[in-house]
Enzyme design. Sequence first.
Site, PDB file in Angstrom:
ATOM      1  N   GLU A   1      -5.228  -4.687  10.586  1.00  0.00           N
ATOM      2  CA  GLU A   1      -4.189  -3.667  10.735  1.00  0.00           C
ATOM      3  C   GLU A   1      -4.415  -2.901  12.038  1.00  0.00           C
ATOM      4  OE1 GLU A   1      -2.349  -2.647   6.680  1.00  0.00           O
ATOM      5  OE2 GLU A   1      -3.969  -1.246   7.043  1.00  0.00           O
TER       6      GLU A   1
ATOM      7  N   SER B   1       3.668  -2.151  10.146  1.00  0.00           N
ATOM      8  CA  SER B   1       5.127  -2.232  10.318  1.00  0.00           C
ATOM      9  C   SER B   1       5.696  -3.606   9.959  1.00  0.00           C
ATOM     10  CB  SER B   1       5.525  -1.836  11.749  1.00  0.00           C
ATOM     11  OG  SER B   1       5.131  -0.509  12.019  1.00  0.00           O
TER      12      SER B   1
ATOM     13  N   ASN C   1       0.883  -1.173   0.000  1.00  0.00           N
ATOM     14  CA  ASN C   1       0.000   0.000   0.000  1.00  0.00           C
ATOM     15  C   ASN C   1       0.916   1.218   0.000  1.00  0.00           C
ATOM     16  OD1 ASN C   1      -1.740   2.085   0.455  1.00  0.00           O
ATOM     17  ND2 ASN C   1      -2.380   1.427   2.500  1.00  0.00           N
ATOM     18  N   TRP C   2       1.021   1.840  -1.162  1.00  0.00           N
ATOM     19  CA  TRP C   2       1.950   2.971  -1.281  1.00  0.00           C
ATOM     20  C   TRP C   2       1.427   4.226  -0.598  1.00  0.00           C
ATOM     21  CZ3 TRP C   2       4.560   3.271  -6.826  1.00  0.00           C
ATOM     22  CH2 TRP C   2       5.543   2.274  -6.900  1.00  0.00           C
ATOM     23  N   LYS C   3       0.157   4.236  -0.212  1.00  0.00           N
ATOM     24  CA  LYS C   3      -0.448   5.442   0.385  1.00  0.00           C
ATOM     25  C   LYS C   3      -0.191   6.629  -0.558  1.00  0.00           C
ATOM     26  CE  LYS C   3      -0.100   3.197   4.797  1.00  0.00           C
ATOM     27  NZ  LYS C   3       0.009   3.277   6.246  1.00  0.00           N
TER      28      LYS C   3
ATOM     29  N   GLU D   1      -6.665   5.000   7.876  1.00  0.00           N
ATOM     30  CA  GLU D   1      -6.394   6.407   7.564  1.00  0.00           C
ATOM     31  C   GLU D   1      -7.616   7.066   6.923  1.00  0.00           C
ATOM     32  OE1 GLU D   1      -2.751   5.592   5.486  1.00  0.00           O
ATOM     33  OE2 GLU D   1      -1.842   5.014   7.398  1.00  0.00           O
TER      34      GLU D   1
ATOM     35  N   GLY E   1       2.904  -1.161   4.166  1.00  0.00           N
ATOM     36  CA  GLY E   1       2.990   0.263   3.856  1.00  0.00           C
ATOM     37  C   GLY E   1       4.410   0.658   3.513  1.00  0.00           C
ATOM     38  N   GLY E   2       5.107   1.242   4.476  1.00  0.00           N
ATOM     39  CA  GLY E   2       6.440   1.802   4.244  1.00  0.00           C
ATOM     40  C   GLY E   2       7.398   0.875   3.518  1.00  0.00           C
TER      41      GLY E   2
ATOM     42  N   GLY F   1       2.839   2.308  10.660  1.00  0.00           N
ATOM     43  CA  GLY F   1       3.812   3.384  10.489  1.00  0.00           C
ATOM     44  C   GLY F   1       4.577   3.736  11.751  1.00  0.00           C
TER      45      GLY F   1
ATOM     46  N   HIS G   1      -9.462   1.488   4.990  1.00  0.00           N
ATOM     47  CA  HIS G   1      -8.176   1.680   5.662  1.00  0.00           C
ATOM     48  C   HIS G   1      -8.370   2.639   6.837  1.00  0.00           C
ATOM     49  CE1 HIS G   1      -4.044   2.687   6.511  1.00  0.00           C
ATOM     50  NE2 HIS G   1      -3.715   1.581   5.862  1.00  0.00           N
TER      51      HIS G   1
HETATM   52  P1  13P Z   1       3.164   0.355   7.543  1.00  0.00           P
HETATM   53  O1  13P Z   1       3.620  -0.952   6.954  1.00  0.00           O
HETATM   54  O2  13P Z   1       3.899   1.539   7.030  1.00  0.00           O
HETATM   55  O3  13P Z   1       3.071   0.271   9.030  1.00  0.00           O
HETATM   56  O4  13P Z   1       1.635   0.570   7.033  1.00  0.00           O
HETATM   57  C1  13P Z   1       0.743  -0.470   7.129  1.00  0.00           C
HETATM   58  C2  13P Z   1      -0.481  -0.097   6.393  1.00  0.00           C
HETATM   59  O5  13P Z   1      -1.208   0.798   6.791  1.00  0.00           O
HETATM   60  C3  13P Z   1      -0.790  -0.821   5.155  1.00  0.00           C
HETATM   61  O6  13P Z   1      -2.067  -0.542   4.697  1.00  0.00           O
END
Ligand code: 13P
Length: 257
Positions: free
Chosen positions: A171, A217, A13-15, A101, A238-239, A177, A99
């Site tokens: 999640e 993470s 997930n590149w956000k 967010e 994510g990251g 993050g 999600h």
């Molecule tokens: P991180 O891997 O950066 O913690 O993010 C997880 C995430 O929100 C994937 O959708």
Amino acid sequence: MDKTNRKPLIAGNWKMNKLASEALGFWSQLRQALKLTPEVEGALCVPFPLIPAMQAARGDCPIRIGAQDVSSHEAGAYTGEVSAAMLADLGVAYGIVGHSERRTYHGETDALVNQKLLALLRADITPILCVGESLEQRDGGQTLDFVESQVRNGLKDVPEAERSRVIVAYEPIWAIGTGRTATAEQAQEVCGHIRAVLGELFGAETARHIRVLYGGSMNGKNAASLLAKPDIDGGLIGGASLKPLEFADIIGAANEG
Ligand code: 13P
């Protein structure tokens, strides 16, 4: 539990990161490092404007492209929205809904998330429904009840024929993050509960086919221990998915699992 009914999925997930002009470089690095066997599925969920460039740059790479959100509406006067049909038209295979967010920053409710999930299914796109508790809820002992309600509400009215293709991603908000991953045991406890709820909703046989991912993470170092758990069928990353070599490492861990 027997995982043979479920192919692991490693989805990035590149956000809101990267530009279309970076797509080519990303794919060429990923391709060099990638060992994706047919036993594992890979996906990258990218911002809407990057989808065409990502599709063009991936060539014959089996990693599929996903979106991070979708409109609950089919078409019409909804300024700024992107429909499921538009995504399908671009060859999008997966769509994230709910999600944390989007729930936090855009006030998305379970009911809206459910409408988005149904819109994806109508367009033949595989939905990834995100659920997860806050730190307050975990500390208050509400994790399992809260996640259960998100799963039940998010999966309302899914047609019988589509049930086994739905994907749920656990999640925990406190692990997103933050570098603070849930332990494999914590993640398994919730993912196991999600599968039990899926069994109550859709029957045990269907629940055995539904993939439950962990996200928060996850990286090249901790992926193997999480993926070894009986009810964790992949990751939503994510990251670490922004770095081609690290993303390839996580896929490597899934290959070996
Ligand atoms: P991180 O891997 O950066 O913690 O993010 C997880 C995430 O929100 C994937 O959708």
